[in-house]
Design an enzyme around this catalytic site. Structure first.
Site, PDB file in Angstrom:
ATOM      1  N   ASP A  16       0.817  -1.216   0.000  1.00 20.89           N
ATOM      2  CA  ASP A  16       0.000   0.000   0.000  1.00 20.89           C
ATOM      3  C   ASP A  16       0.848   1.262   0.000  1.00 20.89           C
ATOM      4  OD1 ASP A  16      -2.138  -1.685   0.014  1.00 20.89           O
ATOM      5  OD2 ASP A  16      -2.879  -1.143   1.992  1.00 20.89           O
ATOM      6  N   ARG A  98       1.357   6.654  16.889  1.00 26.19           N
ATOM      7  CA  ARG A  98       1.133   7.609  15.800  1.00 26.19           C
ATOM      8  C   ARG A  98       1.719   8.992  16.068  1.00 26.19           C
ATOM      9  NH1 ARG A  98       1.188   3.219  13.464  1.00 26.19           N
ATOM     10  NH2 ARG A  98      -0.721   2.359  12.584  1.00 26.19           N
ATOM     11  N   ASP A 127      -6.485   6.303  12.475  1.00 22.82           N
ATOM     12  CA  ASP A 127      -5.100   6.718  12.274  1.00 22.82           C
ATOM     13  C   ASP A 127      -4.981   8.003  11.465  1.00 22.82           C
ATOM     14  OD1 ASP A 127      -3.845   4.852  13.809  1.00 22.82           O
ATOM     15  OD2 ASP A 127      -3.426   3.469  12.170  1.00 22.82           O
ATOM     16  N   SER A 181      -5.802  -7.534   8.548  1.00 19.42           N
ATOM     17  CA  SER A 181      -4.799  -6.471   8.525  1.00 19.42           C
ATOM     18  C   SER A 181      -4.080  -6.440   9.869  1.00 19.42           C
ATOM     19  CB  SER A 181      -5.483  -5.123   8.272  1.00 19.42           C
ATOM     20  OG  SER A 181      -4.564  -4.055   8.387  1.00 19.42           O
TER      21      SER A 181
END
Length: 408
Positions: A16, A98, A127, A181
């Site tokens: 990705d 993050r 996110d 995922s």
């Protein structure tokens, strides 16, 4: 938003973000800088460098950094001082990573003269919010590019077609739908999607990657002692260790004993519910140990106040407000509470559980003389309790008398 001239991309080296890298080049005709963070995800990062070079990124524009110590010291440990749990269960493993990634994206943008940063988060998840709120808090003028909200590559088929058109290698197992995922770092592993989307169906055993099944864990318990100084773990079994090394060691202990599994349906900030499988072996042990040392070193008023603000603090981290003034204000209160949270905790690890079985400290508030069932040698006058009870009962007596009078 004007087209960016130079973009710093949060780059994993996976399919990705490799597609995003090429898309940025083709869509905006801009220079791309890649940043890959070693957060302890357990993967080789050299392939990310080779993939970036293959996609035309100059070596000086490829940043691969080991940020494990910073991650644990400056993000995980402050959060654990608060005993933070989102919705009472989730140890915030993805959420807390993050802001660090965003911090480095903004710093690298300043170092390289980039005018934008980019991430690979989708428009459905949390996110995107965490990355962007953090970036804007650190640089209000930075441009943020979120390709998943802009492009027309809305299916796995279109992504693969784009990859093949631009000679981006596609691993064979990526040609079909991925079963789920995964996001991983030193604190946890998170698995979502596909086989996990029905919350009524048990997660398959193969989803769990970081822990043994509790029923397969050793039949003999293991004891471990964790030392704390002002709320932070500093040693395991008497050996002084760095923050990242402590978490790494605790992860291994938790893995062996099947500790830290969570099957959780949470409320995303964007409004929908999602089901995830989380594995936080070391963090689960650390939380239990921190609670254990607080039991004897933290005053009841301070501890109860701290517990009352914890849900708000956890929600701020989950929603992406790490760099907000309110989180920093709460952190100051939490850190003040930790001044005497120093000592050692002994835990028993067994079949999926980490349980405190002993704790001691030079800063302890525990007084055996006051709580003993034997002769306390005058340390506590039990007659004092009568007045204490009568004063606390006064308003209850007045309420009861009023209610009886009105009923009569």
């Amino acid at each position: 938003m004007s087209a960016p001239k130079k973009v710093v991309l949060a780059y994993s080296g996976g399919l990705d973000t490799s597609i995003i890298l090429k898309w940025l080049q083709t869509e905006y005709d801009c220079e791309v800088v890649t940043f890959t963070a070693d957060l302890g995800q357990g993967e080789e990062l050299d392939p990310a460098r080779k993939k970036a070079e293959m996609l035309g990124i100059a070596p000086e524009n490829i940043y691969i950094e080991d940020v494990r110590e910073e991650f644990v010291r400056d993000f995980v440990f402050p959060m654990f001082r608060a005993n933070a749990l989102y919705e009472g269960l989730y140890l915030l493993g993805t959420s807390i990573a993050r802001p660090l990634i965003s911090k480095r994206l903004v710093e690298i943008a300043a170092e390289t003269g980039a005018d934008a940063v980019a991430h690979g988060a989708t428009g459905k998840g949390n996110d995107q919010v965490r990355f962007e709120l953090s970036a804007y808090a650190l640089n209000p003028d930075i441009k943020v590019i979120a390709p998943w909200r802009e492009w027309d590559l809305t299916s796995r088929t279109k992504l693969l077609e784009f990859a093949e058109a631009h000679q981006i290698p596609v691993a064979k197992d990526k040609r079909g739908e991925a079963p789920f995922s995964v996001d991983a770092n030193l604190l946890h592993t998170s698995s979502e999607g596909k086989v996990l989307e029905d919350p009524a169906v048990d997660a398959p055993d193969y989803v769990y990657q970081r822990t043994n099944a509790p029923e397969d864990a050793p039949d003999t318990p293991e004891m471990v002692e964790i030392g704390f100084v002002q709320g932070d773990a500093v040693s395991i079994n008497g050996e002084a260790l760095s923050p990242a090394t402590i978490l790494t060691r605790l992860n291994e202990l938790g893995r062996v004993h099947g500790i830290g599994r969570l099957d959780f349906v949470e409320n995303r900030f964007v409004g929908m519910k999602s089901r995830g499988i989380y594995e936080t072996p070391g963090g689960t042990i650390l939380l239990e140990a921190h609670r254990g040392i607080e039991q004897i070193t933290l005053d009841s008023g301070a501890g109860h106040l701290k517990d009352s603000i914890m849900p708000r603090y956890a929600e701020l981290i989950y929603n992406g407000f790490w760099f907000s003034p309110e989180r920093e204000m709460l952190q100051a209160l939490i850190d003040k509470s930790q001044e005497h949270v120093t000592g050692t905790v002994r835990l028993k690890l067994y079949k999926g559980l980490a349980r405190t079985v002993g704790r001691w400290s030079d800063h302890s508030l525990y007084s055996e003389a006051h709580v003993t069932f034997e002769d306390d040698a005058g340390a506590y006058d039990q007659k004092d309790a009568q007045g204490f009870i009568q004063l606390n009962a006064l308003r209850l007596k007045l309420l009861a008398a009023r209610n009886r009078r009105l009923k009569g």
